[in-house]
Design a protein around this motif. Structure first.
Motif, PDB file in Angstrom:
ATOM      1  N   ASP A  32       0.868  -1.055  -0.004  1.00 24.49           N
ATOM      2  CA  ASP A  32      -0.116   0.049  -0.011  1.00 24.49           C
ATOM      3  C   ASP A  32       0.874   1.110  -0.025  1.00 24.49           C
ATOM      4  OD1 ASP A  32      -1.057  -1.010   3.446  1.00 24.49           O
ATOM      5  OD2 ASP A  32       0.781   0.141   2.686  1.00 24.49           O
ATOM      6  N   ILE A  33       0.235   2.291  -0.226  1.00 25.28           N
ATOM      7  CA  ILE A  33       0.984   3.540  -0.309  1.00 25.28           C
ATOM      8  C   ILE A  33       1.547   4.021   0.895  1.00 25.28           C
ATOM      9  CG2 ILE A  33      -0.697   5.180  -0.139  1.00 25.28           C
ATOM     10  CD1 ILE A  33       1.803   5.268  -3.111  1.00 25.28           C
ATOM     11  N   GLU A  34       0.977   3.971   1.968  1.00 25.94           N
ATOM     12  CA  GLU A  34       1.656   4.379   3.278  1.00 25.94           C
ATOM     13  C   GLU A  34       2.581   3.161   3.622  1.00 25.94           C
ATOM     14  OE1 GLU A  34      -0.087   4.452   8.105  1.00 25.94           O
ATOM     15  OE2 GLU A  34      -1.513   4.309   6.247  1.00 25.94           O
ATOM     16  N   PHE A  90       5.456   2.851   1.823  1.00 26.99           N
ATOM     17  CA  PHE A  90       5.733   2.115   0.791  1.00 26.99           C
ATOM     18  C   PHE A  90       7.040   1.679   0.752  1.00 26.99           C
ATOM     19  CE2 PHE A  90       7.455   2.018  -3.779  1.00 26.99           C
ATOM     20  CZ  PHE A  90       6.626   0.964  -4.222  1.00 26.99           C
ATOM     21  N   THR A  94      -1.781  -5.372  -4.776  1.00 29.74           N
ATOM     22  CA  THR A  94      -1.241  -3.769  -4.931  1.00 29.74           C
ATOM     23  C   THR A  94      -2.089  -2.645  -4.691  1.00 29.74           C
ATOM     24  OG1 THR A  94      -1.345  -3.958  -7.405  1.00 29.74           O
ATOM     25  CG2 THR A  94       0.795  -4.693  -6.551  1.00 29.74           C
ATOM     26  N   CYS A 116      -1.466  -0.022  -3.549  1.00 31.40           N
ATOM     27  CA  CYS A 116      -0.835   1.105  -3.810  1.00 31.40           C
ATOM     28  C   CYS A 116      -1.444   1.937  -5.143  1.00 31.40           C
ATOM     29  CB  CYS A 116       0.405   1.227  -3.730  1.00 31.40           C
ATOM     30  SG  CYS A 116       0.959  -0.061  -4.949  1.00 31.40           S
ATOM     31  N   GLN A 161      -4.845   3.321  -4.344  1.00 34.10           N
ATOM     32  CA  GLN A 161      -4.772   4.497  -3.418  1.00 34.10           C
ATOM     33  C   GLN A 161      -4.190   5.729  -4.125  1.00 34.10           C
ATOM     34  OE1 GLN A 161      -2.311   2.414  -0.750  1.00 34.10           O
ATOM     35  NE2 GLN A 161      -4.120   1.503   0.354  1.00 34.10           N
ATOM     36  N   LYS A 162      -3.259   5.591  -5.158  1.00 32.01           N
ATOM     37  CA  LYS A 162      -2.807   6.702  -5.940  1.00 32.01           C
ATOM     38  C   LYS A 162      -2.328   6.263  -7.098  1.00 32.01           C
ATOM     39  CE  LYS A 162       0.964  10.115  -4.976  1.00 32.01           C
ATOM     40  NZ  LYS A 162       2.151  10.320  -4.210  1.00 32.01           N
ATOM     41  N   ASN A 173      -0.696  12.189  -9.773  1.00 33.38           N
ATOM     42  CA  ASN A 173       0.235  11.231  -8.648  1.00 33.38           C
ATOM     43  C   ASN A 173       1.118  10.794  -8.839  1.00 33.38           C
ATOM     44  OD1 ASN A 173      -2.410  11.010  -6.893  1.00 33.38           O
ATOM     45  ND2 ASN A 173      -3.368   9.403  -8.212  1.00 33.38           N
TER      46      ASN A 173
END
Length: 93
Positions: free
Chosen positions: A46-48, A50, A80, A82, A85-86, A93
């Motif tokens: 995930d983006i957090e 990463f 994925t 991420c 999320q973005k 982005n």
């Protein structure tokens, strides 16, 4: 038949979410899965956090491979999150 689990389901809930990379507990999930006779973990990116996700680093991949050897619990797929999320298809982005 090999049964598995999505990453994060064997860890404490993080920020109220179960669909999250378990940054502080990802290693223990291999041992817990093995104890439960689960043979697969679906990895989560995930983006957090990463950059701290071990699957995006050479050293981390080595660590993951060692845990696979020790526990017999393998990775067969990656979620994925991420990209949701973005999204990479959105210009800013």
């Amino acid at each position: 038949m090999k049964l598995g689990i999505m990453q994060g389901r064997l860890s404490p809930i993080y920020n109220g979410k179960i669909q999250k990379f378990p940054i502080h507990h990802w290693k223990s999930e291999f041992f817990i899965a093995n104890a439960l006779n689960l043979k697969l973990i679906e990895w989560t990116i995930d983006i957090e956090n990463f950059e701290e996700n071990p699957i995006v680093k050479t050293k981390g991949i080595i660590e993951i491979k060692n845990l696979i050897k020790i526990t017999g619990v393998n990775l067969q797929s990656i979620t994925t999150d991420c990209f949701m999320q973005k999204p990479i298809w959105i210009k800013n982005n």
